[in-house]
Design a protein around this motif. Structure first.
Motif, PDB file in Angstrom:
ATOM      1  N   GLY A 172       0.831  -1.037   0.083  1.00  0.00           N
ATOM      2  CA  GLY A 172       0.225  -0.112   0.054  1.00  0.00           C
ATOM      3  C   GLY A 172       0.985   1.303   0.132  1.00  0.00           C
ATOM      4  N   TRP A 173       2.065   0.993  -0.090  1.00  0.00           N
ATOM      5  CA  TRP A 173       3.039   2.258  -0.072  1.00  0.00           C
ATOM      6  C   TRP A 173       2.898   3.040  -1.607  1.00  0.00           C
ATOM      7  N   TRP A 174       3.162   4.422  -1.285  1.00  0.00           N
ATOM      8  CA  TRP A 174       3.346   5.205  -2.738  1.00  0.00           C
ATOM      9  C   TRP A 174       4.638   5.219  -2.984  1.00  0.00           C
ATOM     10  N   VAL A 175       5.003   4.839  -4.182  1.00  0.00           N
ATOM     11  CA  VAL A 175       6.290   4.562  -4.553  1.00  0.00           C
ATOM     12  C   VAL A 175       6.262   4.828  -6.012  1.00  0.00           C
ATOM     13  N   GLU A 176       7.596   5.436  -6.604  1.00  0.00           N
ATOM     14  CA  GLU A 176       7.561   5.747  -7.906  1.00  0.00           C
ATOM     15  C   GLU A 176       9.021   4.923  -8.325  1.00  0.00           C
ATOM     16  N   HIS A 177       8.842   4.245  -9.512  1.00  0.00           N
ATOM     17  CA  HIS A 177      10.192   3.624 -10.126  1.00  0.00           C
ATOM     18  C   HIS A 177      10.640   4.206 -11.414  1.00  0.00           C
ATOM     19  N   ASP A 178      11.978   4.516 -11.425  1.00  0.00           N
ATOM     20  CA  ASP A 178      12.332   5.024 -12.777  1.00  0.00           C
ATOM     21  C   ASP A 178      13.264   3.973 -13.325  1.00  0.00           C
ATOM     22  N   PRO A 179      12.425   3.744 -14.560  1.00  0.00           N
ATOM     23  CA  PRO A 179      13.058   2.564 -15.160  1.00  0.00           C
ATOM     24  C   PRO A 179      14.503   2.930 -15.543  1.00  0.00           C
ATOM     25  N   ASN A 180      14.855   4.355 -16.045  1.00  0.00           N
ATOM     26  CA  ASN A 180      16.079   4.314 -16.670  1.00  0.00           C
ATOM     27  C   ASN A 180      17.175   4.270 -15.453  1.00  0.00           C
ATOM     28  N   SER A 181      17.032   4.694 -14.377  1.00  0.00           N
ATOM     29  CA  SER A 181      18.128   4.529 -13.120  1.00  0.00           C
ATOM     30  C   SER A 181      17.756   2.890 -12.236  1.00  0.00           C
ATOM     31  N   ASP A 182      16.646   2.528 -12.557  1.00  0.00           N
ATOM     32  CA  ASP A 182      16.128   1.289 -11.851  1.00  0.00           C
ATOM     33  C   ASP A 182      16.016   1.482 -10.447  1.00  0.00           C
ATOM     34  N   ARG A 183      15.628   2.911 -10.103  1.00  0.00           N
ATOM     35  CA  ARG A 183      15.639   3.371  -8.789  1.00  0.00           C
ATOM     36  C   ARG A 183      14.022   3.558  -8.062  1.00  0.00           C
ATOM     37  N   THR A 184      13.825   2.809  -7.171  1.00  0.00           N
ATOM     38  CA  THR A 184      12.524   3.085  -6.611  1.00  0.00           C
ATOM     39  C   THR A 184      12.468   4.034  -5.410  1.00  0.00           C
ATOM     40  N   THR A 185      11.736   4.888  -5.141  1.00  0.00           N
ATOM     41  CA  THR A 185      11.518   5.921  -4.062  1.00  0.00           C
ATOM     42  C   THR A 185      10.093   5.938  -3.335  1.00  0.00           C
ATOM     43  N   LEU A 186      10.023   6.020  -2.294  1.00  0.00           N
ATOM     44  CA  LEU A 186       9.033   6.043  -1.502  1.00  0.00           C
ATOM     45  C   LEU A 186       8.529   7.400  -1.127  1.00  0.00           C
ATOM     46  N   ILE A 187       7.419   7.609  -1.187  1.00  0.00           N
ATOM     47  CA  ILE A 187       6.783   9.075  -0.961  1.00  0.00           C
ATOM     48  C   ILE A 187       6.370   9.137   0.197  1.00  0.00           C
ATOM     49  N   VAL A 188       6.884   9.670   1.188  1.00  0.00           N
ATOM     50  CA  VAL A 188       6.146   9.750   2.676  1.00  0.00           C
ATOM     51  C   VAL A 188       4.967  10.372   2.805  1.00  0.00           C
ATOM     52  N   GLY A 189       4.318  10.146   3.574  1.00  0.00           N
ATOM     53  CA  GLY A 189       3.032  10.902   3.770  1.00  0.00           C
ATOM     54  C   GLY A 189       1.770  10.248   3.984  1.00  0.00           C
ATOM     55  N   GLY A 190       1.172   9.882   2.604  1.00  0.00           N
ATOM     56  CA  GLY A 190      -0.236   9.349   2.236  1.00  0.00           C
ATOM     57  C   GLY A 190      -0.432   8.085   2.931  1.00  0.00           C
ATOM     58  N   ARG A 191       0.351   7.044   2.826  1.00  0.00           N
ATOM     59  CA  ARG A 191       0.329   5.835   3.207  1.00  0.00           C
ATOM     60  C   ARG A 191       1.238   5.395   4.259  1.00  0.00           C
ATOM     61  N   ILE A 192       2.616   5.687   4.544  1.00  0.00           N
ATOM     62  CA  ILE A 192       3.503   5.456   5.338  1.00  0.00           C
ATOM     63  C   ILE A 192       4.162   6.807   5.774  1.00  0.00           C
ATOM     64  N   GLY A 193       4.662   6.894   6.997  1.00  0.00           N
ATOM     65  CA  GLY A 193       5.387   8.076   7.500  1.00  0.00           C
ATOM     66  C   GLY A 193       6.683   7.165   8.187  1.00  0.00           C
ATOM     67  N   ALA A 194       7.741   8.533   8.484  1.00  0.00           N
ATOM     68  CA  ALA A 194       9.055   7.863   8.851  1.00  0.00           C
ATOM     69  C   ALA A 194       9.576   8.707   9.599  1.00  0.00           C
ATOM     70  N   LEU A 195      10.225   8.177  10.573  1.00  0.00           N
ATOM     71  CA  LEU A 195      11.190   8.822  11.498  1.00  0.00           C
ATOM     72  C   LEU A 195      12.745   8.748  11.482  1.00  0.00           C
ATOM     73  N   ARG A 196      13.486   9.498  11.488  1.00  0.00           N
ATOM     74  CA  ARG A 196      14.889   9.473  11.180  1.00  0.00           C
ATOM     75  C   ARG A 196      15.659   9.642  12.407  1.00  0.00           C
ATOM     76  N   MET A 197      16.774   8.687  12.857  1.00  0.00           N
ATOM     77  CA  MET A 197      17.385   8.655  14.139  1.00  0.00           C
ATOM     78  C   MET A 197      18.761   8.101  13.857  1.00  0.00           C
ATOM     79  N   PRO A 198      19.953   8.684  14.747  1.00  0.00           N
ATOM     80  CA  PRO A 198      21.200   8.243  14.618  1.00  0.00           C
ATOM     81  C   PRO A 198      21.210   6.762  14.757  1.00  0.00           C
ATOM     82  N   ALA A 199      21.799   5.976  14.223  1.00  0.00           N
ATOM     83  CA  ALA A 199      22.031   4.495  14.105  1.00  0.00           C
ATOM     84  C   ALA A 199      22.125   3.914  15.673  1.00  0.00           C
ATOM     85  N   GLU A 200      22.981   4.566  16.330  1.00  0.00           N
ATOM     86  CA  GLU A 200      22.956   3.857  17.717  1.00  0.00           C
ATOM     87  C   GLU A 200      21.704   4.161  18.434  1.00  0.00           C
ATOM     88  N   PHE A 201      21.087   5.177  18.506  1.00  0.00           N
ATOM     89  CA  PHE A 201      19.955   5.222  19.402  1.00  0.00           C
ATOM     90  C   PHE A 201      18.767   4.460  18.567  1.00  0.00           C
TER      91      PHE A 201
END
Length: 135
Positions: A11-40
């Motif tokens: 159910g994630w909103w993603v875009e796929h660029d066939p030229n670079s074969d890269r997939t990106t997640l668009i944060v917000g509508g279906r999934i959120g994200a929190l960033r933290m330093p790796a150790e914590f």
């Protein structure tokens, strides 16, 4: 099934660029994200796992990104300065599901935890770290 199709099956909103074969997640509508330093983030992820609430976690440079359900409070508690919300509309590069950048890859039977559950786990991880320092 390629990675972008599999991510869409969650159910994630993603875009796929066939030229670079890269997939990106668009944060917000279906999934959120929190960033933290790796150790914590590792301590937070451990708390979540103990309580059977661990969701997808991705390494991004020196940080980990813990994916959450969307929504919840926009602002984060001031006592958790190492936790940064990824704003809606931001894009995160997604590696293939078998890539080692996934600390905990997404699974259909394990939805992302709510943002509040992750914040609570961060508080618990912080409290445990503070207790260990005084012992």
């Amino acid at each position: 099934m390629n990675s972008s199709s599999e991510y869409r099956s969650y159910g994630w909103w993603v875009e796929h660029d066939p030229n670079s074969d890269r997939t990106t997640l668009i944060v917000g509508g279906r999934i959120g994200a929190l960033r933290m330093p790796a150790e914590f983030a590792a301590r937070v992820h451990q708390v979540l796992a103990i309580h059977l609430q661990a969701g997808p976690v991705l390494v991004d440079g020196a940080d980990w990104v813990l994916l959450t359900q969307p929504g919840g409070r926009v602002e984060l508690p001031e006592d958790l300065d190492e936790v940064v919300g990824v704003p809606p509309g931001a894009r995160l590069a997604l590696p293939p599901l078998d890539d080692p950048s996934w600390i905990s890859p997404p699974r259909a039977d394990r939805p992302a935890p709510s943002r509040q559950v992750v914040i609570s786990a961060a508080r618990r991880a912080r409290a445990h770290a503070e207790l260990a320092m005084t012992a």
